[in-house]
Design an enzyme around this catalytic site. Structure first.
Site, PDB file in Angstrom:
ATOM      1  N   LYS A  22      43.250  19.120  23.555  1.00  0.00           N
ATOM      2  CA  LYS A  22      44.676  19.439  23.570  1.00  0.00           C
ATOM      3  C   LYS A  22      45.494  18.325  22.928  1.00  0.00           C
ATOM      4  O   LYS A  22      46.361  18.562  22.087  1.00  0.00           O
ATOM      5  CB  LYS A  22      45.102  19.670  25.018  1.00  0.00           C
ATOM      6  CG  LYS A  22      46.488  20.267  25.157  1.00  0.00           C
ATOM      7  CD  LYS A  22      46.793  20.530  26.622  1.00  0.00           C
ATOM      8  CE  LYS A  22      46.320  21.891  27.093  1.00  0.00           C
ATOM      9  NZ  LYS A  22      45.003  21.973  27.624  1.00  0.00           N
ATOM     10  N   ARG A  91      49.161  18.204  31.602  1.00  0.00           N
ATOM     11  CA  ARG A  91      48.061  19.140  31.368  1.00  0.00           C
ATOM     12  C   ARG A  91      46.757  18.367  31.179  1.00  0.00           C
ATOM     13  O   ARG A  91      46.750  17.288  30.580  1.00  0.00           O
ATOM     14  CB  ARG A  91      48.303  19.993  30.120  1.00  0.00           C
ATOM     15  CG  ARG A  91      49.438  20.988  30.225  1.00  0.00           C
ATOM     16  CD  ARG A  91      49.605  21.764  28.916  1.00  0.00           C
ATOM     17  NE  ARG A  91      50.498  22.890  29.032  1.00  0.00           N
ATOM     18  CZ  ARG A  91      51.805  22.836  28.821  1.00  0.00           C
ATOM     19  NH1 ARG A  91      52.362  21.677  28.474  1.00  0.00           N
ATOM     20  NH2 ARG A  91      52.560  23.909  28.942  1.00  0.00           N
ATOM     21  N   GLY A 100      38.211  25.417  34.897  1.00  0.00           N
ATOM     22  CA  GLY A 100      37.788  24.707  36.098  1.00  0.00           C
ATOM     23  C   GLY A 100      38.491  23.387  36.273  1.00  0.00           C
ATOM     24  O   GLY A 100      38.517  22.815  37.368  1.00  0.00           O
ATOM     25  N   MET A 102      42.003  20.906  36.310  1.00  0.00           N
ATOM     26  CA  MET A 102      43.276  21.095  36.978  1.00  0.00           C
ATOM     27  C   MET A 102      44.215  21.923  36.121  1.00  0.00           C
ATOM     28  O   MET A 102      44.307  21.729  34.914  1.00  0.00           O
ATOM     29  CB  MET A 102      43.916  19.743  37.287  1.00  0.00           C
ATOM     30  CG  MET A 102      45.071  19.852  38.274  1.00  0.00           C
ATOM     31  SD  MET A 102      45.984  18.312  38.446  1.00  0.00           S
ATOM     32  CE  MET A 102      47.158  18.475  37.101  1.00  0.00           C
ATOM     33  N   ARG A 335      44.505  25.279  18.908  1.00  0.00           N
ATOM     34  CA  ARG A 335      43.087  24.915  18.906  1.00  0.00           C
ATOM     35  C   ARG A 335      42.348  25.969  18.093  1.00  0.00           C
ATOM     36  O   ARG A 335      42.871  27.067  17.865  1.00  0.00           O
ATOM     37  CB  ARG A 335      42.527  24.863  20.330  1.00  0.00           C
ATOM     38  CG  ARG A 335      42.622  26.183  21.075  1.00  0.00           C
ATOM     39  CD  ARG A 335      42.226  26.036  22.526  1.00  0.00           C
ATOM     40  NE  ARG A 335      42.493  27.276  23.261  1.00  0.00           N
ATOM     41  CZ  ARG A 335      42.424  27.381  24.584  1.00  0.00           C
ATOM     42  NH1 ARG A 335      42.087  26.339  25.304  1.00  0.00           N
ATOM     43  NH2 ARG A 335      42.685  28.523  25.177  1.00  0.00           N
ATOM     44  N   HIS A 451       7.163  36.988  33.306  1.00  0.00           N
ATOM     45  CA  HIS A 451       6.392  37.986  32.555  1.00  0.00           C
ATOM     46  C   HIS A 451       7.297  39.120  32.081  1.00  0.00           C
ATOM     47  O   HIS A 451       7.252  39.533  30.916  1.00  0.00           O
ATOM     48  CB  HIS A 451       5.260  38.534  33.429  1.00  0.00           C
ATOM     49  CG  HIS A 451       4.472  39.633  32.786  1.00  0.00           C
ATOM     50  ND1 HIS A 451       4.821  40.956  32.896  1.00  0.00           N
ATOM     51  CD2 HIS A 451       3.375  39.597  31.992  1.00  0.00           C
ATOM     52  CE1 HIS A 451       3.962  41.697  32.210  1.00  0.00           C
ATOM     53  NE2 HIS A 451       3.072  40.899  31.654  1.00  0.00           N
ATOM     54  N   ARG A 571      -1.706  38.313  20.233  1.00  0.00           N
ATOM     55  CA  ARG A 571      -2.415  38.133  21.505  1.00  0.00           C
ATOM     56  C   ARG A 571      -3.458  39.245  21.655  1.00  0.00           C
ATOM     57  O   ARG A 571      -3.107  40.412  21.746  1.00  0.00           O
ATOM     58  CB  ARG A 571      -1.440  38.203  22.686  1.00  0.00           C
ATOM     59  CG  ARG A 571      -0.351  37.156  22.683  1.00  0.00           C
ATOM     60  CD  ARG A 571       0.576  37.403  23.879  1.00  0.00           C
ATOM     61  NE  ARG A 571       1.643  36.428  23.985  1.00  0.00           N
ATOM     62  CZ  ARG A 571       2.844  36.558  23.458  1.00  0.00           C
ATOM     63  NH1 ARG A 571       3.121  37.642  22.738  1.00  0.00           N
ATOM     64  NH2 ARG A 571       3.764  35.634  23.620  1.00  0.00           N
ATOM     65  N   ARG A 626      -5.084  35.057  18.033  1.00  0.00           N
ATOM     66  CA  ARG A 626      -5.571  34.175  19.084  1.00  0.00           C
ATOM     67  C   ARG A 626      -6.728  34.830  19.818  1.00  0.00           C
ATOM     68  O   ARG A 626      -6.619  35.981  20.266  1.00  0.00           O
ATOM     69  CB  ARG A 626      -4.447  33.853  20.079  1.00  0.00           C
ATOM     70  CG  ARG A 626      -4.862  32.875  21.163  1.00  0.00           C
ATOM     71  CD  ARG A 626      -3.713  32.540  22.101  1.00  0.00           C
ATOM     72  NE  ARG A 626      -3.345  33.665  22.957  1.00  0.00           N
ATOM     73  CZ  ARG A 626      -2.310  33.652  23.798  1.00  0.00           C
ATOM     74  NH1 ARG A 626      -1.530  32.586  23.860  1.00  0.00           N
ATOM     75  NH2 ARG A 626      -2.055  34.702  24.544  1.00  0.00           N
ATOM     76  N   SER A 778      -0.776  25.287  16.193  1.00  0.00           N
ATOM     77  CA  SER A 778       0.362  26.089  16.631  1.00  0.00           C
ATOM     78  C   SER A 778       0.670  25.692  18.066  1.00  0.00           C
ATOM     79  O   SER A 778      -0.203  25.753  18.931  1.00  0.00           O
ATOM     80  CB  SER A 778       0.059  27.587  16.557  1.00  0.00           C
ATOM     81  OG  SER A 778       1.182  28.338  16.968  1.00  0.00           O
ATOM     82  N   THR A 781       4.206  26.439  23.393  1.00  0.00           N
ATOM     83  CA  THR A 781       5.136  25.623  24.183  1.00  0.00           C
ATOM     84  C   THR A 781       5.336  26.148  25.599  1.00  0.00           C
ATOM     85  O   THR A 781       5.807  25.416  26.461  1.00  0.00           O
ATOM     86  CB  THR A 781       6.496  25.518  23.471  1.00  0.00           C
ATOM     87  OG1 THR A 781       6.929  26.828  23.081  1.00  0.00           O
ATOM     88  CG2 THR A 781       6.384  24.619  22.250  1.00  0.00           C
ATOM     89  N   CYS A 846       4.463  28.966  18.484  1.00  0.00           N
ATOM     90  CA  CYS A 846       4.435  30.398  18.791  1.00  0.00           C
ATOM     91  C   CYS A 846       4.853  30.687  20.223  1.00  0.00           C
ATOM     92  O   CYS A 846       4.745  31.818  20.691  1.00  0.00           O
ATOM     93  CB  CYS A 846       3.058  30.991  18.519  1.00  0.00           C
ATOM     94  SG  CYS A 846       1.736  30.241  19.494  1.00  0.00           S
ATOM     95  N   TYR A 866       6.685  26.357  10.432  1.00  0.00           N
ATOM     96  CA  TYR A 866       7.194  27.681  10.793  1.00  0.00           C
ATOM     97  C   TYR A 866       7.436  27.774  12.296  1.00  0.00           C
ATOM     98  O   TYR A 866       6.909  26.976  13.082  1.00  0.00           O
ATOM     99  CB  TYR A 866       6.233  28.794  10.346  1.00  0.00           C
ATOM    100  CG  TYR A 866       4.912  28.836  11.083  1.00  0.00           C
ATOM    101  CD1 TYR A 866       4.785  29.519  12.289  1.00  0.00           C
ATOM    102  CD2 TYR A 866       3.781  28.207  10.565  1.00  0.00           C
ATOM    103  CE1 TYR A 866       3.569  29.565  12.966  1.00  0.00           C
ATOM    104  CE2 TYR A 866       2.567  28.244  11.226  1.00  0.00           C
ATOM    105  CZ  TYR A 866       2.469  28.931  12.433  1.00  0.00           C
ATOM    106  OH  TYR A 866       1.266  28.967  13.105  1.00  0.00           O
TER     107      TYR A 866
END
Length: 895
Positions: A22, A91, A100, A102, A335, A451, A571, A626, A778, A781, A846, A866
């Site tokens: 602001k 402000r 959230g 003041m 803004r 899942h 898979r 895989r 690959s 993760t 992957c 990739y």
């Protein structure tokens, strides 16, 4: 000495970290010569000092007094001066717009004496008492902590006694009476009197803004939006201008373009005879900005000119607050405006077309999250009532169907042409047929990477997980809401996967034109054209390839339509479900090699056709397959159900079937306390004879089949869960032997690169050695995150992740966005050491993170080749890969 306070004329928008959003924008407008009421900014450094010590920073209010004196000098009045008071607003203004914090406090400086002076100098007793009651109400609730609804009730009771529809019909005596009642309420609720000292009011308001930084709502918003807790907020102190002087005054909010659609024009609301807080609070109905042209043509023309100035200066959609005081226009705030995903793409394209920004700047202003929202059908929210429940929005979109409570019923009803929603406490691989058949999946347990969530996203199914308000009773085929509402099987429900809401009945849907474009290439003017241009630009400049996780020819074909450059994860376990499960059972129950070989031989042609179909759909592009990963017991019946069947037969004095008995013995023999860390992945390949040979032969024969058909298959074989190079070496030797056999038998040389998934910390830490046997890496993760953190994903998400997010342990779930410090560091080690051993090592990811926008940027920076994700996230990954290249300057494109 540290400096804490700055005049508007001293700053600019590039100082947003110091002056807050602001304050920086007020300073910018001041520098542009726009009519901004004078004022000053207490910096974020002052807030951080306050938060660190719990007390006001030394010298702060001496600085405030000096800057206030400058404002007083310019106005020719002092703060709270009894005969002609200068009043100010206070402000909050953090770097990011943050609900959230003041709320604004207006009219600071009024007290029992100066209200009389304001009445005299303004010529309006009503205006003066209206301003004073606003101050007591705002200060009492936001600074002194009085429940705001108590003030609202007093106002409502007074209007009812007077028989008037709104506050405009209250006269000066009414407002004076209300002010005294408000002050009495403050004393009753707090034990303190409303402060009469103008300087004391200002000081307490500024410190209250600082304190609100750590309020519950502010902390919750920061966690949700991943805003750091240590930024602090600035405070703007500004000379008051009055929109409540009468019919020739008012306040409004304006946008330089439509924030919902992005269309150019003048959009917003105006409220005559009102302050800005009245506009946003909704206490009275506003009029459109078009009406302002008739109410005050001069101010309207000025406003339009200032809006054009701001949009051209900011080169973006601007959100503006303004006040008209007796015909004089004042600009109170601007803004860069928040916008919908549709507006973001449309505005970026139009500004680029107008030459205000480059195409790459436009690309930086859109996001993969926004694109995902545009891809899925949406509910017409104007037609929705209160939701039955809320859960985690796990896979976006909107779907309607009859609630069903098991997979078989979902399949049966869908086959009969009925649309269904599969409702479960949680899903397992057994539920896959039902998930395929259903329009949406709703679970009472699990999170965004459960899942249900992972599979639903992969299939483009709408999914809401973790709707804990629902008690799902699969036996009784119904669920119960928290308020006791029963929803039986067959009841039509609507599932909003974007908002995580569940409704009763069929909420109307709005089709996605963006999805039609992705499926068919059909372009239309507006947002579709804008999305298409952004994706084409991203494809031109990105370095990362984007592949898909796909297990069927249909998914592979869809992924290719969506722009996938291959399959990064196929898979094979999904190919052993349904009717084929019995063949897997035969393999597990085999008492000798011959029986096992018969089961594997029966699976071979089925696997071969699976692979041939996928290779055909991805002809000429790499397909990484895989080898079997899950533990074999997952392909056996549920042990409890088996035990019940066997026990029931024995209770009747009958002999249980030989197969049930055999299966129960096998299930018990193969039981593992922690299957995720048990006999699975490469370990299966090494201890179950013939399994690898069967799968590799199926792959090789599918390559031969496609080659003979004139195709250009590019199959790659990936070995899962390797922790030591010896495991990979042993499996690779078997793979190469089978490939050689098929090559000799067919007369066609079958060359399939062999690599591994890096999904264990040990694999990452020994990646240099593993790279001696791997032609590609690959990163899996999902499992790498589980094993690094020591989390069992399906158990911990529902158990304590929400508490971890609330307490700030996580900024985001590590299963949704890559944990850069832990898992990310392992990725960096594996990339560096793997390529040190094998310079041309191809490396991708992957896991589910491959489609997460923030994670894509990390993988780009980490040097991966990739990312691979579910088909429906391919466009998102393409866009974010381009944005990542754009952000780090690795492209020189300035179109």
């Amino acid at each position: 000495m540290v400096r804490y306070v700055y005049d508007f004329a001293e700053g600019g928008r590039d100082q947003v970290d110091l002056l807050g959003g602001k304050g920086a924008n007020l300073a910018e407008m001041t520098g542009l010569g726009l009519p901004v009421p004078p004022g000053f900014i207490v910096s974020t450094e002052a807030c951080r000092a306050f938060l660190a010590t719990g007390t006001e920073p030394e010298g702060l209010f001496k600085e405030v007094s000096r800057h206030l004196s400058a404002v007083e000098s310019g106005a020719g009045r002092r703060l709270g001066q009894p005969d002609d008071p200068l009043l100010v607003s206070v402000r909050s203004g953090a770097r990011f717009s943050m609900p959230g914090m003041m709320e604004t406090v207006l009219d600071i400086g009024l007290n029992d004496d100066s209200v009389l002076g304001l009445a005299k100098v303004s010529g309006s007793e009503r205006f003066a008492w209206d301003s004073y009651r606003r101050l007591v109400q705002m200060f009492g609730s936001t600074v002194m902590g009085v429940d705001a609804t108590l003030f609202d009730r007093m106002m409502t009771r007074l209007k009812e006694r007077r028989g008037v529809p709104d506050d405009l019909h209250l006269d000066a005596a009414d407002l004076a009476e209300l002010t005294e009642a408000y002050k009495q309420l403050v004393h009753e609720e707090t034990g303190d009197h409303f402060p009469q000292s103008p300087a004391g009011q200002l000081r307490r308001a500024i410190l209250a803004v600082f304190g609100s930084w750590n309020g519950d709502r502010a902390r919750l918003y920061r966690r949700r939006e991943h805003i750091p807790d240590d930024l602090g907020t600035a405070v703007t102190v500004q000379q008051m201008v009055y929109g409540n002087f009468g019919p020739d005054s008012g306040s409004g909010v304006a946008f330089t373009r439509d924030p919902a659609t992005g269309r150019p024009g003048l959009y917003g609301d105006y409220l005559p005879n009102a302050q800005g807080e009245d506009v946003v609070s909704g206490i009275r109905n506003t009029v459109s900005l078009a009406d302002l042209e008739h109410l005050d043509p001069h101010a309207y023309r000025q406003l339009r000119g200032h809006m054009r100035t701001l949009e051209r200066h900011y080169r973006d959609l601007c959100d503006i607050e303004f006040t008209i005081e007796r015909g004089t226009l004042w600009m109170l705030q601007t803004r860069v405006g928040k916008r919908t995903a549709e507006a973001a793409f449309t505005i970026a394209a139009e500004l680029a077309g107008e030459g205000l920004i480059t195409a790459t700047e436009g690309l930086a202003r859109v996001s993969g999250d926004g694109l995902a929202r545009l891809m899925f059908p949406r509910f017409d929210t104007s037609a929705t009532g209160d939701p039955l429940a809320h859960g985690i929005p796990a896979s976006p979109g909107a779907a309607v169907g009859a609630a069903v409570f098991d997979s078989a019923e979902a399949v049966r009803r869908a086959a009969a042409g009925e649309k269904v929603v599969l409702v479960r406490r949680e899903t397992t691989p057994d539920d896959l047929p039902g998930m395929v058949a259903a329009q949406a999946v709703l679970t009472s347990r699990g999170g965004k990477t459960s899942h249900a969530a992972v599979v639903a996203r992969g299939m483009g199914k709408v999914c809401v997980c973790g709707a804990e308000e629902l008690a799902v009773d699969t036996a009784a085929r119904r669920f119960t809401t928290r308020d006791g509402t029963l929803v039986d099987e067959g009841t039509v429900i609507s599932v909003d996967g974007s908002a995580g809401a569940v409704y009763t009945g069929a909420v109307p849907l709005v089709d996605s034109a963006v999805m039609r474009y992705l499926e068919t290439g059909e372009r239309t003017a507006g947002v579709v054209d804008a999305v298409a241009d952004a994706l084409h630009l991203a494809d031109d400049i990105r370095r990362l390839e984007v592949r898909a996780n796909a297990d069927t020819p249909e998914d592979a074909a869809r992924a290719r339509r969506f722009g996938a450059q291959g399959i990064g994860l196929c898979r094979t376990e999904h190919m052993f479900l349904g009717e084929r499960r019995k063949l897997v059972e035969e393999m597990i129950l085999a008492r000798d090699d011959a029986a096992r070989d018969r089961a594997l031989a029966a699976l071979l042609p089925l696997q071969r056709e699976d692979f041939a179909g996928i290779l055909e759909a991805m002809d000429g592009l790499p397909v990484t397959i895989r080898l079997l990963d899950p533990p074999l017991h997952e392909f056996l019946p549920d042990p409890t159900e088996l035990a019940v069947r066997v026990g029931a037969a024995e209770a009747r004095g009958e002999r249980a079937s030989a197969r049930d008995t055999e299966l129960l013995i096998a299930v018990r023999r193969m039981h593992e306390e922690n299957p995720m860390l048990g006999l699975r992945g490469v370990r299966l390949a090494l201890v179950v004879p013939g399994l690898v040979a069967m799968q590799v032969r199926a792959i090789a024969e599918a390559v031969v089949q496609r080659t003979r058909a004139g195709g250009a298959p590019e199959a790659e074989i990936m070995v899962p869960l390797v922790g030591d190079v010896t495991e990979l070496r042993l499996v690779r030797e078997e793979v190469e032997q089978v490939l050689a056999e098929v090559s000799a038998e067919s007369g066609i040389a079958v060359r399939c690169p062999v690599g591994t998934m890096i999904e264990l910390p040990r694999a990452a830490l020994t990646s240099g050695r593993i790279a001696t046997e791997a032609e590609f890496f690959s990163f899996g993760t999902n499992d790498l995150t589980q094993t690094t953190w020591g989390f069992s994903r399906d158990d911990v998400e529902a158990a304590f992740f929400s508490a971890y997010l609330d307490k700030g342990v996580f900024a985001a779930s590590p299963f949704e966005t890559i944990d850069r410090e832990g898992v990310g560091r392992l990725v960096g080690i594996a990339v560096a050491e793997g390529r040190a051993t094998r310079s041309g090592l191809k490396i991708g990811v992957c896991g589910e993170h491959g489609g997460d926008p923030d994670s894509v940027h990390f993988f780009h920076a980490a040097g991966l080749d990739y990312v691979s994700c579910s088909p429906f996230r391919v466009p998102v990954a393409r866009l974010e890969a381009g944005r990542a290249a754009n952000a780090d300057g690795s492209t020189s494109d300035t179109r």
